[in-house]
Write an enzyme that holds these catalytic residues in place. Structure first.
Site, PDB file in Angstrom:
ATOM      1  N   TYR A 127     -12.286  -1.841  -3.606  1.00  0.00           N
ATOM      2  CA  TYR A 127     -12.815  -2.030  -2.256  1.00  0.00           C
ATOM      3  C   TYR A 127     -14.345  -1.926  -2.210  1.00  0.00           C
ATOM      4  CZ  TYR A 127      -8.301  -2.266   0.110  1.00  0.00           C
ATOM      5  OH  TYR A 127      -7.061  -2.667   0.575  1.00  0.00           O
ATOM      6  N   GLU A 153      -9.159 -10.494  -8.174  1.00  0.00           N
ATOM      7  CA  GLU A 153      -8.234  -9.392  -7.904  1.00  0.00           C
ATOM      8  C   GLU A 153      -6.990  -9.468  -8.789  1.00  0.00           C
ATOM      9  OE1 GLU A 153      -7.595  -9.479  -3.648  1.00  0.00           O
ATOM     10  OE2 GLU A 153      -9.637  -8.813  -3.233  1.00  0.00           O
ATOM     11  N   LYS A 212       0.818  -1.215   0.000  1.00  0.00           N
ATOM     12  CA  LYS A 212       0.000   0.000   0.000  1.00  0.00           C
ATOM     13  C   LYS A 212       0.859   1.276   0.000  1.00  0.00           C
ATOM     14  CE  LYS A 212      -3.928  -2.311   2.222  1.00  0.00           C
ATOM     15  NZ  LYS A 212      -4.970  -2.228   3.292  1.00  0.00           N
ATOM     16  N   ASN A 222      -2.150   0.057   6.788  1.00  0.00           N
ATOM     17  CA  ASN A 222      -1.606  -1.196   7.324  1.00  0.00           C
ATOM     18  C   ASN A 222      -0.691  -1.934   6.345  1.00  0.00           C
ATOM     19  OD1 ASN A 222      -3.587  -2.059   5.625  1.00  0.00           O
ATOM     20  ND2 ASN A 222      -4.718  -3.245   7.123  1.00  0.00           N
ATOM     21  N   HIS A 278      -2.021  -5.549   1.404  1.00  0.00           N
ATOM     22  CA  HIS A 278      -3.287  -6.244   1.169  1.00  0.00           C
ATOM     23  C   HIS A 278      -3.016  -7.698   0.833  1.00  0.00           C
ATOM     24  CE1 HIS A 278      -7.253  -7.166  -0.583  1.00  0.00           C
ATOM     25  NE2 HIS A 278      -6.573  -7.765  -1.553  1.00  0.00           N
TER      26      HIS A 278
HETATM   27  N1  UDP Z   1      -9.773  -0.520   7.168  1.00  0.00           N
HETATM   28  C1  UDP Z   1      -9.912   0.679   7.856  1.00  0.00           C
HETATM   29  N2  UDP Z   1     -10.687   0.692   8.989  1.00  0.00           N
HETATM   30  C2  UDP Z   1     -11.329  -0.409   9.461  1.00  0.00           C
HETATM   31  C3  UDP Z   1     -11.188  -1.620   8.743  1.00  0.00           C
HETATM   32  C4  UDP Z   1     -10.410  -1.648   7.609  1.00  0.00           C
HETATM   33  O1  UDP Z   1      -9.365   1.692   7.446  1.00  0.00           O
HETATM   34  O2  UDP Z   1     -12.021  -0.330  10.499  1.00  0.00           O
HETATM   35  C5  UDP Z   1      -8.956  -0.560   5.938  1.00  0.00           C
HETATM   36  C6  UDP Z   1      -7.624  -1.291   6.088  1.00  0.00           C
HETATM   37  O3  UDP Z   1      -6.653  -0.640   5.241  1.00  0.00           O
HETATM   38  C7  UDP Z   1      -7.962  -2.672   5.551  1.00  0.00           C
HETATM   39  C8  UDP Z   1      -8.919  -2.342   4.422  1.00  0.00           C
HETATM   40  O4  UDP Z   1      -9.694  -1.246   4.928  1.00  0.00           O
HETATM   41  O5  UDP Z   1      -6.821  -3.386   5.129  1.00  0.00           O
HETATM   42  C9  UDP Z   1      -9.865  -3.450   4.005  1.00  0.00           C
HETATM   43  O6  UDP Z   1     -10.538  -3.933   5.154  1.00  0.00           O
HETATM   44  P1  UDP Z   1     -10.725  -5.499   5.400  1.00  0.00           P
HETATM   45  O7  UDP Z   1     -11.700  -5.664   6.518  1.00  0.00           O
HETATM   46  O8  UDP Z   1     -11.050  -6.169   4.097  1.00  0.00           O
HETATM   47  O9  UDP Z   1      -9.282  -5.949   5.931  1.00  0.00           O
HETATM   48  P2  UDP Z   1      -8.138  -6.833   5.250  1.00  0.00           P
HETATM   49  O10 UDP Z   1      -8.813  -7.880   4.400  1.00  0.00           O
HETATM   50  O11 UDP Z   1      -7.276  -5.893   4.450  1.00  0.00           O
HETATM   51  O12 UDP Z   1      -7.383  -7.434   6.407  1.00  0.00           O
HETATM   52 MG    MG Z   2     -10.258  -7.698   2.960  1.00  0.00          MG
END
Ligand code: UDP
Ligand code: MG
Length: 148
Positions: A55, A132, A15, A118, A121
């Site tokens: 997303y 994807e 990211k 974070n 991905h």
């Molecule tokens: N994210 C965020 N706030 C939240 C949850 C997720 O900003 O409360 C962001 C974070 O960058 C995350 C992405 O949205 O990686 C996608 O969320 P997901 O729940 O799919 O998490 P991931 O699959 O990336 O672990």
């Molecule tokens: Mg996810």
């Protein structure tokens, strides 16, 4: 064909925060040491429109607008990775979405700066991994040998 790899590929994105912080090489090194094979890799940048599409599952969430802004804020590295049981193994390698809860030594534990920023991905299931991969790469880019 990409269909033959179903179940053994995943899509990752380094990211904008991690690219900006200079973590591309350390993160790639971590991934390769964990025995993932790089099938395709490129530096690219998401438009807001593309970030929204990528997303889309989160479009009703409160964090959606901020996430889209962040993901389109700078260069990213998109990567197709191959390994047996790639999706699950890669999710374990990157750790919990929230770096506060990510296990020690996981990529998010080492390189994330916040829940949103974070670092990386990883696809969450085989169907999404497949989708994807084709979101970021054309089949020509995936199968370089076929283009020679
Ligand atoms: N994210 C965020 N706030 C939240 C949850 C997720 O900003 O409360 C962001 C974070 O960058 C995350 C992405 O949205 O990686 C996608 O969320 P997901 O729940 O799919 O998490 P991931 O699959 O990336 O672990
Ligand atoms: Mg996810």
């Amino acid at each position: 064909m990409i269909d033959d790899m179903f179940g053994n590929i995943t899509l990752s994105v380094i990211k904008p925060d991690a690219v900006e912080n200079g973590y591309v090489i350390p993160i790639l090194s971590h991934i390769v040491k964990a025995k993932f094979h790089i099938i395709a890799l490129k530096m690219t940048e998401l438009s807001k429109k593309s970030a929204k599409k990528f997303y889309a599952e989160h479009k009703k969430k409160l964090f959606f607008e901020s996430l889209v802004k962040f993901m389109s804020s700078g260069p990213i590295i998109s990567i197709i990775l191959e390994k047996k049981n790639a999706v699950e193994d890669f999710r374990n390698l990157i750790g919990n979405t929230n770096p506060v809860y990510a296990k020690k030594g996981t990529i998010r534990n080492l390189y994330a700066t916040s829940l949103e920023k974070n670092a990386i991905h990883g696809s969450d299931n085989n169907q999404n991994a497949f989708k994807e991969c084709l979101f970021y790469f054309s089949s020509r880019e995936i199968f370089l040998k076929e283009n020679l």
